[in-house]
Scaffold this motif. Structure first.
Motif, mmCIF file in Angstrom:
data_model
loop_
_atom_site.group_PDB
_atom_site.id
_atom_site.type_symbol
_atom_site.label_atom_id
_atom_site.label_comp_id
_atom_site.label_asym_id
_atom_site.label_seq_id
_atom_site.Cartn_x
_atom_site.Cartn_y
_atom_site.Cartn_z
ATOM 1 N N LEU A 86 0.830 -1.207 0.000
ATOM 2 C CA LEU A 86 0.000 0.000 0.000
ATOM 3 C C LEU A 86 0.864 1.256 0.000
ATOM 4 O O LEU A 86 0.564 2.238 -0.702
ATOM 5 N N MET A 87 1.939 1.242 0.789
ATOM 6 C CA MET A 87 2.850 2.389 0.799
ATOM 7 C C MET A 87 3.552 2.524 -0.551
ATOM 8 O O MET A 87 3.796 3.651 -1.023
ATOM 9 N N ALA A 88 3.877 1.408 -1.186
ATOM 10 C CA ALA A 88 4.516 1.464 -2.507
ATOM 11 C C ALA A 88 3.566 2.042 -3.546
ATOM 12 O O ALA A 88 3.980 2.791 -4.434
ATOM 13 N N TYR A 89 2.268 1.699 -3.456
ATOM 14 C CA TYR A 89 1.297 2.260 -4.383
ATOM 15 C C TYR A 89 1.229 3.780 -4.239
ATOM 16 O O TYR A 89 1.051 4.501 -5.227
ATOM 17 N N GLU A 90 1.346 4.252 -3.013
ATOM 18 C CA GLU A 90 1.336 5.710 -2.786
ATOM 19 C C GLU A 90 2.508 6.368 -3.488
ATOM 20 O O GLU A 90 2.369 7.434 -4.101
ATOM 21 N N VAL A 91 3.676 5.743 -3.412
ATOM 22 C CA VAL A 91 4.859 6.301 -4.073
ATOM 23 C C VAL A 91 4.713 6.242 -5.589
ATOM 24 O O VAL A 91 4.972 7.223 -6.298
ATOM 25 N N LEU A 92 4.275 5.086 -6.108
ATOM 26 C CA LEU A 92 4.216 4.884 -7.557
ATOM 27 C C LEU A 92 3.144 5.741 -8.227
ATOM 28 O O LEU A 92 3.276 6.088 -9.406
ATOM 29 N N THR A 93 2.085 6.051 -7.517
ATOM 30 C CA THR A 93 1.010 6.851 -8.114
ATOM 31 C C THR A 93 1.112 8.311 -7.692
ATOM 32 O O THR A 93 1.445 9.179 -8.501
ATOM 33 N N ALA A 94 0.875 8.581 -6.433
ATOM 34 C CA ALA A 94 0.765 9.965 -5.974
ATOM 35 C C ALA A 94 2.095 10.701 -5.982
ATOM 36 O O ALA A 94 2.221 11.788 -6.564
ATOM 37 N N PHE A 95 3.106 10.119 -5.356
ATOM 38 C CA PHE A 95 4.363 10.845 -5.216
ATOM 39 C C PHE A 95 5.025 11.070 -6.575
ATOM 40 O O PHE A 95 5.534 12.165 -6.858
ATOM 41 N N PHE A 96 5.029 10.049 -7.419
ATOM 42 C CA PHE A 96 5.612 10.228 -8.750
ATOM 43 C C PHE A 96 4.815 11.238 -9.571
ATOM 44 O O PHE A 96 5.383 11.995 -10.365
ATOM 45 N N LEU A 97 3.497 11.247 -9.410
ATOM 46 C CA LEU A 97 2.664 12.216 -10.117
ATOM 47 C C LEU A 97 2.996 13.638 -9.662
ATOM 48 O O LEU A 97 3.173 14.548 -10.489
ATOM 49 N N GLU A 98 3.094 13.824 -8.360
ATOM 50 C CA GLU A 98 3.440 15.145 -7.831
ATOM 51 C C GLU A 98 4.844 15.559 -8.277
ATOM 52 O O GLU A 98 5.057 16.689 -8.743
ATOM 53 N N ALA A 99 5.798 14.654 -8.111
ATOM 54 C CA ALA A 99 7.178 14.983 -8.449
ATOM 55 C C ALA A 99 7.343 15.247 -9.940
ATOM 56 O O ALA A 99 8.113 16.127 -10.353
ATOM 57 N N GLY A 100 6.613 14.500 -10.763
ATOM 58 C CA GLY A 100 6.747 14.665 -12.199
ATOM 59 C C GLY A 100 6.234 15.989 -12.712
ATOM 60 O O GLY A 100 6.770 16.550 -13.679
ATOM 61 N N PHE A 101 5.192 16.518 -12.089
ATOM 62 C CA PHE A 101 4.588 17.754 -12.576
ATOM 63 C C PHE A 101 4.931 18.976 -11.725
ATOM 64 O O PHE A 101 4.604 20.098 -12.112
ATOM 65 N N LEU A 102 5.570 18.761 -10.566
ATOM 66 C CA LEU A 102 5.846 19.897 -9.685
ATOM 67 C C LEU A 102 6.779 20.909 -10.349
ATOM 68 O O LEU A 102 6.564 22.124 -10.245
ATOM 69 N N GLY A 103 7.808 20.426 -11.027
ATOM 70 C CA GLY A 103 8.738 21.346 -11.678
ATOM 71 C C GLY A 103 8.060 22.191 -12.745
ATOM 72 O O GLY A 103 8.338 23.394 -12.886
ATOM 73 N N ILE A 104 7.150 21.569 -13.516
ATOM 74 C CA ILE A 104 6.415 22.332 -14.522
ATOM 75 C C ILE A 104 5.519 23.368 -13.852
ATOM 76 O O ILE A 104 5.408 24.507 -14.310
ATOM 77 N N MET A 105 4.895 22.981 -12.757
ATOM 78 C CA MET A 105 4.030 23.909 -12.036
ATOM 79 C C MET A 105 4.825 25.099 -11.505
ATOM 80 O O MET A 105 4.384 26.256 -11.584
ATOM 81 N N LEU A 106 6.028 24.831 -10.983
ATOM 82 C CA LEU A 106 6.820 25.894 -10.363
ATOM 83 C C LEU A 106 7.509 26.778 -11.396
ATOM 84 O O LEU A 106 7.556 28.000 -11.240
ATOM 85 N N PHE A 107 8.039 26.182 -12.451
ATOM 86 C CA PHE A 107 8.935 26.925 -13.346
ATOM 87 C C PHE A 107 8.491 26.965 -14.807
ATOM 88 O O PHE A 107 9.181 27.536 -15.638
ATOM 89 N N GLY A 108 7.346 26.361 -15.129
ATOM 90 C CA GLY A 108 7.053 26.145 -16.541
ATOM 91 C C GLY A 108 6.080 27.081 -17.203
ATOM 92 O O GLY A 108 5.782 26.885 -18.387
ATOM 93 N N ARG A 109 5.559 28.078 -16.491
ATOM 94 C CA ARG A 109 4.529 28.906 -17.103
ATOM 95 C C ARG A 109 4.995 29.542 -18.414
ATOM 96 O O ARG A 109 4.270 29.566 -19.408
ATOM 97 N N GLU A 110 6.213 30.089 -18.422
ATOM 98 C CA GLU A 110 6.717 30.781 -19.604
ATOM 99 C C GLU A 110 7.410 29.824 -20.580
ATOM 100 O O GLU A 110 7.917 30.266 -21.609
ATOM 101 N N ARG A 111 7.421 28.517 -20.257
ATOM 102 C CA ARG A 111 8.196 27.583 -21.072
ATOM 103 C C ARG A 111 7.342 26.538 -21.791
ATOM 104 O O ARG A 111 7.724 26.054 -22.845
ATOM 105 N N VAL A 112 6.205 26.161 -21.210
ATOM 106 C CA VAL A 112 5.427 25.063 -21.781
ATOM 107 C C VAL A 112 4.061 25.504 -22.284
ATOM 108 O O VAL A 112 3.341 24.693 -22.870
ATOM 109 N N GLY A 113 3.671 26.717 -22.039
ATOM 110 C CA GLY A 113 2.371 27.182 -22.473
ATOM 111 C C GLY A 113 1.317 27.020 -21.405
ATOM 112 O O GLY A 113 1.453 26.202 -20.489
ATOM 113 N N PRO A 114 0.229 27.778 -21.484
ATOM 114 C CA PRO A 114 -0.790 27.775 -20.416
ATOM 115 C C PRO A 114 -1.517 26.444 -20.262
ATOM 116 O O PRO A 114 -1.886 26.076 -19.147
#
Length: 476
Positions: A100-128
């Motif tokens: 169950l803890m592994a599922y949390e990492v594989l789904t939620a944490f990877f999802l957050e980590a994968g998109f967090l950089g775009i959310m923080l730094f990507g407005r002017e780089r990837v489009g709205p």
């Protein structure tokens, strides 16, 4: 030097885990709601093109990034204790808890980590479009993370779907039953709404602070305060409803916990009182100086007015939880929930009168209530976890049988180290967050992404803006 203060290793290990979990829980309780708030702000900006929403997004984005980082760090530290202080529990319950803890990492944490950089730094780089998608994915990821963690904890509260091996391990027999244990959904709804309320009152407290500092015409301040009060007014009643449903679920599956929450030491044959306040005396088995309302406790528990109830006097002493802690933390949580409801209704009254941004007493109340959500979630967590004692897996595995074979001095040394380091490191983080919140959102506010220049709006220059014309302010 004796650091144990006469306590055994079991008690010290419980205190250490309780301290680290409580400290960690502060950050998800805030970041879950704040991630959704940021997604709403970004969506409102893309929809309305009102730059007040963009300035608010950038204002809260930096605060979210710091809170998220502190939550990750505190969570990693907390998880190590499963192998140090609670190795027996990890060995026996690992086949259920580990996946169950592994599922949390594989789904939620990877999802957050994968998109967090775009959310923080990507407005002017990837489009709205992609940037908005990243904001939504981070918000959804935080909710999924809470879902898996609550699934783990709910199974420990109401275990099912397992079988015991010859060496005492809990082996999964039905994953659907394990994930959707009887207490899972009520606890999930109650916790998620608590996170959204926590964020609403923090945002509202910050807005109230700036309104009290005579910056009431800053459109960002007004917008954040208005949105926070809408959230408080709408979600506080839902939170109370979900809390009541969880209470009924707890009474069905963990009646001893509810007896401790309500302070019912004695058995009642003709009507159950609602004990408002009192001093629990567990050794004597009575509630001293009880202030109660006759018979109303029956309907609250889903029974009749003249219903009977078996009290804690029917439970062996060694199976009772620490009643005083459960009794008072439950009242702190409920009391704060009622105050939140009151502030939400007050804000609706002020809004209807057109005084939302000028009601000084409402602003003072919101400022005082700013951290109330954090206090409430910790009190609720203590009610849930301490009320489960003396079990770590309710009805199945005693807490005393789950602790590692460590000496009290070793556990005490690590506990002292945790306390000192946590207050030094995270204390500095909290102070920096308060510093960020002490400044109002303004035109040209920079987020983590680097901009080519300040935001420009016709006829407005960067700075702490005043709007004498109310038509220039965003809609409430």
């Amino acid at each position: 030097m004796d650091l144990t203060f006469g306590q055994e290793a079991l008690i010290l290990a419980r205190i250490q885990f309780g301290f680290t979990v409580a400290f960690h829980f502060l950050f998800p309780a805030f970041s879950i709601g704040l991630a959704s708030y940021l997604a709403v702000l970004n969506g409102m900006f893309l929809w309305t093109k009102d730059e007040a929403y963009l300035r608010l997004f950038k204002y809260w984005l930096k605060i979210f990034a710091i809170s998220f980082a502190m939550g990750v760090v505190s969570g990693i530290v907390m998880s190590y204790q499963f192998g140090t202080n609670w190795s027996v529990f990890s060995d026996r319950a690992g086949p259920v808890i580990g996946p169950l803890m592994a599922y949390e990492v594989l789904t939620a944490f990877f999802l957050e980590a994968g998109f967090l950089g775009i959310m923080l730094f990507g407005r002017e780089r990837v489009g709205p479009g992609l940037h908005m998608t990243a904001c939504l994915m981070v918000a959804i990821g935080t909710a999924i993370s809470a879902t898996w963690i609550l699934s783990v904890n709910s199974w420990m509260q109401t275990p099912q779907g397992f079988e015991l091996s010859d060496n005492g391990q809990y082996l999964p027999a039905d994953w659907w039953a394990i994930i959707f244990s009887p207490s899972f959904l009520p606890r999930l709804f109650h916790t998620l709404t608590a996170a959204y309320l926590t964020t609403a009152f923090i945002v509202g407290g910050v807005g109230a602070w700036h309104l009290l500092k005579n910056r009431s015409r800053n459109p960002g301040v007004r917008t954040m305060f208005s949105m926070a009060m809408w959230m408080a007014a709408l979600v506080a009643p839902l939170q109370i409803f979900f809390g009541h449903e969880q209470g009924l679920n707890t009474y069905e599956h963990q009646p001893t916990k509810v007896l401790a929450m309500e302070g019912h030491f004695e058995t009642y044959e003709d009507g159950i009182p609602l004990i408002l306040f009192g001093i629990p005396d567990q050794e004597a088995g009575e509630m001293r100086y009880a202030l109660s309302i006759p018979k109303i406790g029956g309907p609250i528990l889903g029974k009749g007015w003249n219903a009977s109830l078996d009290g804690l006097d029917t439970i062996p002493n060694e199976l009772e939880p620490p009643v005083a802690i459960v009794f008072w933390t439950f009242r702190v949580m409920v009391g704060i929930g009622l105050l939140m409801l009151g502030v939400g209704l007050w804000s609706l009254w002020s809004r209807w009168r057109g005084e939302l941004y000028h009601d000084v007493w409402l602003h003072r109340a919101c400022l005082l209530m700013g951290p109330s959500g954090l206090v409430a979630v910790i009190a609720g967590w203590m009610t849930t976890e301490v009320g489960r004692q003396p079990y770590v897996i309710y009805g199945e595995m005693m807490t005393a049988d789950a602790v590692s074979p460590l000496g009290a001095q070793a556990v005490a040394a690590s506990l002292v180290a945790f306390v000192l380091i946590y207050f030094a490191v995270f204390g500095a983080g909290f102070l920096y967050l308060l510093k960020l919140m002490s400044d109002p959102p303004a035109l040209g506010q920079r987020g983590p992404e680097e901009e080519s220049g300040p935001i420009r709006t016709a006829g407005i220059t960067p700075g702490n803006v005043e709007f004498p014309d109310s038509s220039r302010q965003p809609a409430e």
